[in-house]
Design a protein around this motif. Structure first.
Motif, PDB file in Angstrom:
ATOM      1  N   GLN A 178       1.323  56.045 -60.851  1.00  0.00           N
ATOM      2  CA  GLN A 178       2.556  56.637 -60.195  1.00  0.00           C
ATOM      3  C   GLN A 178       2.208  57.701 -59.267  1.00  0.00           C
ATOM      4  O   GLN A 178       1.464  58.639 -59.479  1.00  0.00           O
ATOM      5  CB  GLN A 178       3.512  57.133 -61.280  1.00  0.00           C
ATOM      6  CG  GLN A 178       3.949  56.133 -62.237  1.00  0.00           C
ATOM      7  CD  GLN A 178       4.742  54.981 -61.559  1.00  0.00           C
ATOM      8  OE1 GLN A 178       5.447  55.203 -60.704  1.00  0.00           O
ATOM      9  NE2 GLN A 178       4.771  53.750 -62.381  1.00  0.00           N
ATOM     10  N   PHE A 179       2.980  58.095 -58.288  1.00  0.00           N
ATOM     11  CA  PHE A 179       2.809  59.077 -57.098  1.00  0.00           C
ATOM     12  C   PHE A 179       4.111  59.631 -56.762  1.00  0.00           C
ATOM     13  O   PHE A 179       4.967  58.871 -56.808  1.00  0.00           O
ATOM     14  CB  PHE A 179       1.812  58.861 -56.152  1.00  0.00           C
ATOM     15  CG  PHE A 179       0.639  57.732 -56.322  1.00  0.00           C
ATOM     16  CD1 PHE A 179      -0.382  58.883 -56.638  1.00  0.00           C
ATOM     17  CD2 PHE A 179       0.252  56.721 -56.466  1.00  0.00           C
ATOM     18  CE1 PHE A 179      -1.686  58.480 -56.835  1.00  0.00           C
ATOM     19  CE2 PHE A 179      -1.106  56.092 -56.850  1.00  0.00           C
ATOM     20  CZ  PHE A 179      -1.952  57.155 -57.020  1.00  0.00           C
ATOM     21  N   PRO A 180       4.125  60.833 -56.430  1.00  0.00           N
ATOM     22  CA  PRO A 180       5.472  61.386 -56.043  1.00  0.00           C
ATOM     23  C   PRO A 180       6.389  60.368 -54.972  1.00  0.00           C
ATOM     24  O   PRO A 180       5.299  59.990 -53.847  1.00  0.00           O
ATOM     25  CB  PRO A 180       5.058  62.740 -55.561  1.00  0.00           C
ATOM     26  CG  PRO A 180       3.982  63.049 -56.226  1.00  0.00           C
ATOM     27  CD  PRO A 180       3.211  61.753 -56.372  1.00  0.00           C
ATOM     28  N   ASP A 181       7.540  60.164 -55.071  1.00  0.00           N
ATOM     29  CA  ASP A 181       8.182  59.522 -53.905  1.00  0.00           C
ATOM     30  C   ASP A 181       7.784  57.803 -53.944  1.00  0.00           C
ATOM     31  O   ASP A 181       8.197  57.364 -53.014  1.00  0.00           O
ATOM     32  CB  ASP A 181       8.186  59.983 -52.715  1.00  0.00           C
ATOM     33  CG  ASP A 181       8.909  61.543 -52.673  1.00  0.00           C
ATOM     34  OD1 ASP A 181       9.715  61.909 -53.511  1.00  0.00           O
ATOM     35  OD2 ASP A 181       8.411  62.425 -51.970  1.00  0.00           O
ATOM     36  N   LEU A 182       7.186  57.412 -54.887  1.00  0.00           N
ATOM     37  CA  LEU A 182       6.598  55.993 -54.886  1.00  0.00           C
ATOM     38  C   LEU A 182       7.479  55.437 -56.036  1.00  0.00           C
ATOM     39  O   LEU A 182       7.273  55.610 -57.194  1.00  0.00           O
ATOM     40  CB  LEU A 182       5.262  55.779 -55.037  1.00  0.00           C
ATOM     41  CG  LEU A 182       4.681  54.731 -55.187  1.00  0.00           C
ATOM     42  CD1 LEU A 182       5.027  53.527 -54.002  1.00  0.00           C
ATOM     43  CD2 LEU A 182       3.279  54.413 -55.417  1.00  0.00           C
ATOM     44  N   ARG A 183       8.328  54.393 -55.596  1.00  0.00           N
ATOM     45  CA  ARG A 183       9.001  53.696 -56.782  1.00  0.00           C
ATOM     46  C   ARG A 183       8.511  52.322 -56.673  1.00  0.00           C
ATOM     47  O   ARG A 183       8.371  51.626 -55.489  1.00  0.00           O
ATOM     48  CB  ARG A 183      10.564  53.560 -56.235  1.00  0.00           C
ATOM     49  CG  ARG A 183      11.239  54.871 -56.458  1.00  0.00           C
ATOM     50  CD  ARG A 183      12.630  54.822 -56.091  1.00  0.00           C
ATOM     51  NE  ARG A 183      13.302  53.716 -57.284  1.00  0.00           N
ATOM     52  CZ  ARG A 183      13.673  53.938 -58.333  1.00  0.00           C
ATOM     53  NH1 ARG A 183      13.552  55.289 -58.923  1.00  0.00           N
ATOM     54  NH2 ARG A 183      14.361  53.129 -58.737  1.00  0.00           N
ATOM     55  N   ILE A 184       8.008  51.761 -57.722  1.00  0.00           N
ATOM     56  CA  ILE A 184       7.328  50.257 -57.646  1.00  0.00           C
ATOM     57  C   ILE A 184       8.346  49.618 -58.077  1.00  0.00           C
ATOM     58  O   ILE A 184       8.823  49.616 -59.479  1.00  0.00           O
ATOM     59  CB  ILE A 184       6.120  50.415 -58.500  1.00  0.00           C
ATOM     60  CG1 ILE A 184       5.124  51.410 -58.003  1.00  0.00           C
ATOM     61  CG2 ILE A 184       5.438  49.039 -58.905  1.00  0.00           C
ATOM     62  CD1 ILE A 184       3.883  51.566 -58.783  1.00  0.00           C
ATOM     63  N   PRO A 185       8.888  48.516 -57.527  1.00  0.00           N
ATOM     64  CA  PRO A 185       9.863  47.430 -57.933  1.00  0.00           C
ATOM     65  C   PRO A 185       9.340  46.896 -59.287  1.00  0.00           C
ATOM     66  O   PRO A 185       7.977  46.422 -59.560  1.00  0.00           O
ATOM     67  CB  PRO A 185       9.788  46.431 -56.801  1.00  0.00           C
ATOM     68  CG  PRO A 185       9.483  47.370 -55.628  1.00  0.00           C
ATOM     69  CD  PRO A 185       8.258  47.966 -56.104  1.00  0.00           C
ATOM     70  N   GLN A 186      10.249  46.523 -60.169  1.00  0.00           N
ATOM     71  CA  GLN A 186       9.993  45.619 -61.452  1.00  0.00           C
ATOM     72  C   GLN A 186       9.158  44.283 -60.935  1.00  0.00           C
ATOM     73  O   GLN A 186       8.319  44.262 -61.906  1.00  0.00           O
ATOM     74  CB  GLN A 186      11.411  45.472 -62.104  1.00  0.00           C
ATOM     75  CG  GLN A 186      11.295  45.050 -63.426  1.00  0.00           C
ATOM     76  CD  GLN A 186      10.257  45.868 -64.597  1.00  0.00           C
ATOM     77  OE1 GLN A 186      10.403  47.136 -64.302  1.00  0.00           O
ATOM     78  NE2 GLN A 186       9.669  45.135 -65.466  1.00  0.00           N
ATOM     79  N   ILE A 187       9.557  43.810 -60.269  1.00  0.00           N
ATOM     80  CA  ILE A 187       8.956  42.314 -59.866  1.00  0.00           C
ATOM     81  C   ILE A 187       7.386  42.798 -59.904  1.00  0.00           C
ATOM     82  O   ILE A 187       6.578  41.661 -60.097  1.00  0.00           O
ATOM     83  CB  ILE A 187       9.434  41.661 -58.643  1.00  0.00           C
ATOM     84  CG1 ILE A 187       9.010  40.309 -58.736  1.00  0.00           C
ATOM     85  CG2 ILE A 187       9.384  42.152 -57.435  1.00  0.00           C
ATOM     86  CD1 ILE A 187       8.970  39.290 -60.074  1.00  0.00           C
ATOM     87  N   MET A 188       7.042  43.407 -58.961  1.00  0.00           N
ATOM     88  CA  MET A 188       5.846  43.976 -58.637  1.00  0.00           C
ATOM     89  C   MET A 188       4.947  44.282 -59.972  1.00  0.00           C
ATOM     90  O   MET A 188       3.671  43.911 -60.456  1.00  0.00           O
ATOM     91  CB  MET A 188       5.431  45.404 -57.732  1.00  0.00           C
ATOM     92  CG  MET A 188       5.687  44.785 -56.338  1.00  0.00           C
ATOM     93  SD  MET A 188       5.334  46.139 -55.097  1.00  0.00           S
ATOM     94  CE  MET A 188       5.320  45.280 -53.671  1.00  0.00           C
ATOM     95  N   GLN A 189       5.515  45.034 -60.821  1.00  0.00           N
ATOM     96  CA  GLN A 189       5.005  45.566 -62.021  1.00  0.00           C
ATOM     97  C   GLN A 189       4.807  44.076 -62.979  1.00  0.00           C
ATOM     98  O   GLN A 189       3.946  44.092 -63.724  1.00  0.00           O
ATOM     99  CB  GLN A 189       5.759  46.506 -63.065  1.00  0.00           C
ATOM    100  CG  GLN A 189       6.039  47.769 -62.130  1.00  0.00           C
ATOM    101  CD  GLN A 189       6.445  48.786 -63.090  1.00  0.00           C
ATOM    102  OE1 GLN A 189       6.428  48.969 -64.160  1.00  0.00           O
ATOM    103  NE2 GLN A 189       7.663  49.644 -62.485  1.00  0.00           N
ATOM    104  N   GLU A 190       5.788  43.143 -62.913  1.00  0.00           N
ATOM    105  CA  GLU A 190       5.417  42.056 -63.617  1.00  0.00           C
ATOM    106  C   GLU A 190       4.425  41.205 -63.006  1.00  0.00           C
ATOM    107  O   GLU A 190       3.716  40.323 -63.711  1.00  0.00           O
ATOM    108  CB  GLU A 190       6.775  41.144 -63.683  1.00  0.00           C
ATOM    109  CG  GLU A 190       7.931  41.758 -64.202  1.00  0.00           C
ATOM    110  CD  GLU A 190       9.255  41.105 -64.144  1.00  0.00           C
ATOM    111  OE1 GLU A 190       9.204  40.033 -63.538  1.00  0.00           O
ATOM    112  OE2 GLU A 190      10.277  41.748 -64.698  1.00  0.00           O
ATOM    113  N   MET A 191       4.080  41.274 -61.900  1.00  0.00           N
ATOM    114  CA  MET A 191       2.967  40.627 -61.272  1.00  0.00           C
ATOM    115  C   MET A 191       1.842  41.424 -60.955  1.00  0.00           C
ATOM    116  O   MET A 191       1.076  41.322 -59.987  1.00  0.00           O
ATOM    117  CB  MET A 191       3.413  40.088 -59.964  1.00  0.00           C
ATOM    118  CG  MET A 191       4.668  39.038 -59.973  1.00  0.00           C
ATOM    119  SD  MET A 191       5.153  38.323 -58.193  1.00  0.00           S
ATOM    120  CE  MET A 191       3.778  37.504 -57.797  1.00  0.00           C
TER     121      MET A 191
END
Length: 322
Positions: free
Chosen positions: A31-44
């Motif tokens: 995780q980095f400041p101001d970086l939002r990782i979509p849930q679908i990316m986390q699942e993949m």
């Protein structure tokens, strides 16, 4: 059908239907400041470690990412390289390219700083990269090269070396095996596609990097990845796989061999204020000096009573000398 065809089919299915647990996605992405990782990316998040090392990404380099997956690391690279075309992602599987494009569109909605033209997705494979010679600063791949057989791995590493600029970096994360994987598992194409049976040992893996011409290799992390239990995999005893993160530099190999850093240090404890080994290393009494494994071995043989060599930490982050 070859093992590469099996892998392509396997990841086409994974692109259409995310498979939680396919790789080591129990480890959350950085995780980095101001970086939002979509849930679908986390699942993949189909990787065994990470290729995102901020110290290698200063100055907004041009990054070539081989095997785009769900687009997670392409997004993370773009976070550090915020300009049009800074990240080039290459993947031979159309379904995976399409999935990554969709996921990056979601990321653009969730991250005001991210523009879709930061990442360019191209059709191509690791053995014939659609990129000119010496054109990128960084080449990265996560949990892909480990599925290759030895000759294919050599070709993929040669291609990575070709497209890198002088002093460029190859950043990789792959499973390695704590002992050679039995032939019956290596021959299982689906297990190989799942990153469970194609892993080499650490020594084999690093030897291929040096064979490709990389003069300096740095181990950034080594951690447990998966355990192949004796019952499920027809083994005499369980076999541990580890996740290895490395950064390899396109620099000349020294006459006495490549420099591989694994976190060793040399500590001089003699009577003088410092020790000069006449080979470019000055060790001040009591102060640990990061050294490559080659230098560590030479110092231990040359000054066995005056120099202590510490064990590898497997988490080297720069400094010292070879």
């Amino acid at each position: 059908m070859t093992y590469l065809d099996t892998a392509a089919q396997f990841y086409a299915e994974a692109a259409e239907t995310p498979q939680v647990g396919l790789c080591c996605i129990s480890t959350p992405p950085l995780q980095f400041p101001d970086l939002r990782i979509p849930q679908i990316m986390q699942e993949m998040n189909y990787g065994c470690g990470t290729t995102i090392h901020p110290t290698e990404l200063t100055g907004a380099p041009t990054v070539l990412y081989i095997g785009v997956g769900g687009g997670l690391e392409a997004l993370q690279f773009a976070y550090f390289c915020r300009r049009s075309g800074a990240v080039i992602a290459v993947d031979p599987v159309a379904e995976m390219r399409n999935a990554a494009s969709r996921n990056l569109q979601v990321a653009a909605q969730e991250n005001p700083w991210f523009k879709l033209d930061f990442v360019k997705i191209l059709e191509g494979n690791a053995f014939s990269l659609p990129i000119p010679d010496a054109s990128v600063d960084v080449v990265a791949q996560n949990c892909l090269f480990n599925i290759f057989e030895a000759a294919d791995l050599d070709q993929a590493l040669a291609e990575a070396y070709r497209v890198l600029k002088p002093n460029g970096r190859l950043i990789m994360s792959d499973p390695i095996a704590t002992r050679p994987i039995p032939i019956h598992l290596q021959a299982d194409e689906r297990l190989r596609a799942m990153c469970l049976s194609g892993a080499m040992t650490y020594d084999q893996y690093t030897q291929h990097l040096v064979k490709a011409g990389f003069g300096q290799v740095e181990v950034r992390a080594k951690r447990p990845y998966r355990l192949l239990d004796a019952h499920s995999f027809n083994l005499e005893q369980p076999l541990l796989l580890e996740s290895l993160d490395t950064v390899s530099y396109k620099v000349a190999i020294a006459q006495d061999g490549a420099c591989i850093f694994t976190g060793k240090t040399a500590i001089y404890h003699g009577q003088q204020e410092f020790l000069d080994d006449r080979a470019g290393h000055i060790l001040f009494r009591g102060n640990p000096l990061a050294v490559c494994d080659k230098t560590a071995n030479k110092l231990s043989l040359q000054f066995p009573q005056e120099v202590i060599i510490t064990d590898s930490t497997w988490h080297y982050n720069g400094g010292g000398c070879c």
